[in-house]
Scaffold this motif. Structure first.
Motif, PDB file in Angstrom:
ATOM      1  N   HIS A  99     -28.490  46.275  28.770  1.00 25.69           N
ATOM      2  CA  HIS A  99     -27.028  46.195  28.836  1.00 25.69           C
ATOM      3  C   HIS A  99     -26.576  45.804  30.233  1.00 25.69           C
ATOM      4  O   HIS A  99     -27.072  46.339  31.230  1.00 25.69           O
ATOM      5  N   THR A 123     -27.014  42.898  25.674  1.00 24.44           N
ATOM      6  CA  THR A 123     -25.560  42.907  25.514  1.00 24.44           C
ATOM      7  C   THR A 123     -24.905  42.609  26.849  1.00 24.44           C
ATOM      8  O   THR A 123     -25.151  43.303  27.846  1.00 24.44           O
ATOM      9  N   ILE A 153     -25.760  39.880  22.446  1.00 20.94           N
ATOM     10  CA  ILE A 153     -24.506  40.399  21.899  1.00 20.94           C
ATOM     11  C   ILE A 153     -23.449  40.296  22.983  1.00 20.94           C
ATOM     12  O   ILE A 153     -23.714  40.625  24.148  1.00 20.94           O
ATOM     13  N   THR A 367     -24.403  46.368  14.837  1.00 19.37           N
ATOM     14  CA  THR A 367     -25.546  46.253  15.751  1.00 19.37           C
ATOM     15  C   THR A 367     -26.846  46.407  14.980  1.00 19.37           C
ATOM     16  O   THR A 367     -27.844  45.737  15.285  1.00 19.37           O
TER      17      THR A 367
END
Length: 441
Positions: A99, A123, A153, A367
């Motif tokens: 992330h 992400t 994402i 997700t």
């Protein structure tokens, strides 16, 4: 439904507070609820080291890595291979989910995951430019890191366009899954709550006090609004390097401008309901959680029209402006006028609308679809990875081929001295929420 073992990795996690931290925590909780196994890996925070447990048995590894800049560790690619390898094997991880583009730890974990032939997902939570030196370096590193990631994402459509351009990846390899809000934690003013005074209009500002959050705009807006509206006050929450500029304005206007410093997330709702209007002056945002929380708490929202913000709330809940002092002053004047004439959306209607739009369980379900998809992807071989790296130029390509080779050597040494069969497999002990609370204090 497939069951996955997911390792969420980022430099940004509790006890640090922010949008990325909230996203990882809430997504992990909902994935646990759906039957998946989830662990989180982050770096040490002060004396918080080793393994901690959070609510519902969420296991968090605080690995011994020192912060280098802005909450992130120094990018190194290889030095964390031994500890990340052991964690991923011990927990039988099948998907490594990094992330935030600024998270060096997240990119390092993706690299180790690829060496172990695990599936990888990334992400991106932010927007970046293309001109300044910091953006150029970050974008180049992101391009290399995401070159062989299974899927990406982004939290908004504009975020997807930004990531596709920066990382030069195929649009089909990027999904849009927004952030969400736990609406039950952000309720409008209730009968027993102490709300704002009836004879004043309170404007709330809550953000990190840094350049990209538009503090320079705040310093231009506050004097103009205070001069033209004698019954309007400002309550400002947050801290950062540009707080001093707001301190100077507070000296000028006294109690009409109050600074509260950093607000604990558990107290954000109580801070928000002290006001009527929420002001966001961000200069760039992929998805602004603050305006969603403010709208769920029943506040009118005034915000800059930048990044993914126009996608976040419907027009009846937000007044948008160009990121200029004059534009935001005009938008605030309009919001104040509507407030005086009581021509605003009922706070409980706004809360219900936000609740229906953003839900963490829905985000977890979407997700999960990405995880199911990457489960059937084929990872590239090392020669294929080297072929990809060589496209990055005569200097960068061979350098990262060398890093890949060094990673393979270190992985071979780890397998030699600590064979996989000698690594104990983690046992998931049941843990009560009360015990988890004690462990996270």
């Amino acid at each position: 439904m497939l069951t996955h073992t997911i390792c969420m990795v980022s430099d940004f996690f509790y006890p640090n507070m922010g949008g990325v931290e909230e996203h990882i925590y809430n997504l992990s909780q909902c994935l646990l609820e759906r039957g998946h196994k989830v662990i989180v890996v982050t770096h040490t925070y002060g004396d918080r080291k080793g393994v901690r447990w959070m609510a519902n048995g969420l296991k968090v590894y605080y690995v011994p890595a020192q912060v280098f800049y802005n909450g992130a560790i120094l990018p190194n690619m290889v030095t964390l291979i031994p500890i990340m390898r052991e964690i991923l094997i011990r927990e039988r991880v099948t998907i490594v989910h990094g992330h935030a583009a600024f998270s060096s730890l997240g990119h390092d974990a993706l690299f180790v995951g690829k060496l172990l032939d695990l599936k990888t997902v990334f992400t991106d939570h932010s927007l970046f430019g293309f001109a300044d030196a910091s953006a150029v370096i970050t974008n180049r590193f992101l391009e290399i890191s995401l070159a062989d990631v299974n899927h990406c994402i982004c939290v908004s459509r504009i975020g997807k366009l930004n990531t596709v351009l920066r990382a030069k990846i195929e649009s089909e390899c990027v999904s849009i899954i927004p952030n969400a809000v736990d609406a039950s934690l952000f309720r409008p003013l209730e009968p027993n709550d102490i709300g704002p005074p009836n004879n004043r209009i309170i404007i709330i500002i809550l953000s990190r006090l840094v350049y990209r959050k538009g503090v320079d705009l705040m310093t231009g807006i506050i004097p103009k609004i205070c001069e033209s509206h004698k019954n309007v006050d400002f309550l400002i929450g947050g801290d950062g390097p540009k707080r001093l500029e707001l301190e100077e304005i507070r000296e000028q206007y006294g109690n009409r401008v109050q600074l509260f410093g950093k607000i604990d997330h558990a107290l954000v709702r109580d801070f928000l309901i002290k006001g009527h209007i929420f002001l966001n002056t961000s200069l760039t945002e992929a998805f602004c959680m603050a305006i969603v929380e403010a709208a769920a708490s029943g506040l009118q929202v005034v915000s800059t029209r930048v990044g993914g913000i126009p996608e976040v709330l419907p027009p009846e809940l937000i007044t948008l402006s160009e990121p200029t002092v004059s534009g935001l002053v005009a938008a605030l004047n309009s919001a104040i006028s509507l407030r005086k004439r009581r021509l605003y959306v009922d706070p409980y209607q706004a809360h219900q609308l936000v609740s229906s739009m953003y839900n963490w369980r829905d985000i977890a379900r979407r997700t999960e679809v990405v995880y199911d998809k990457v489960n059937f992807c084929c990872n590239p071989t090392d020669p294929e990875r080297m072929s990809i790296f060589m496209k990055f130029g005569y200097m960068t390509g061979p350098l990262f081929c060398l890093v890949l080779g060094l990673g393979r050597i270190l992985m071979w040494l780890c397998n030699l001295f600590v064979p996989i069969e000698d690594i104990d497999i983690a046992v998931n002990y049941p843990i009560s929420n009360e015990h988890a609370k004690q462990n996270t204090l």
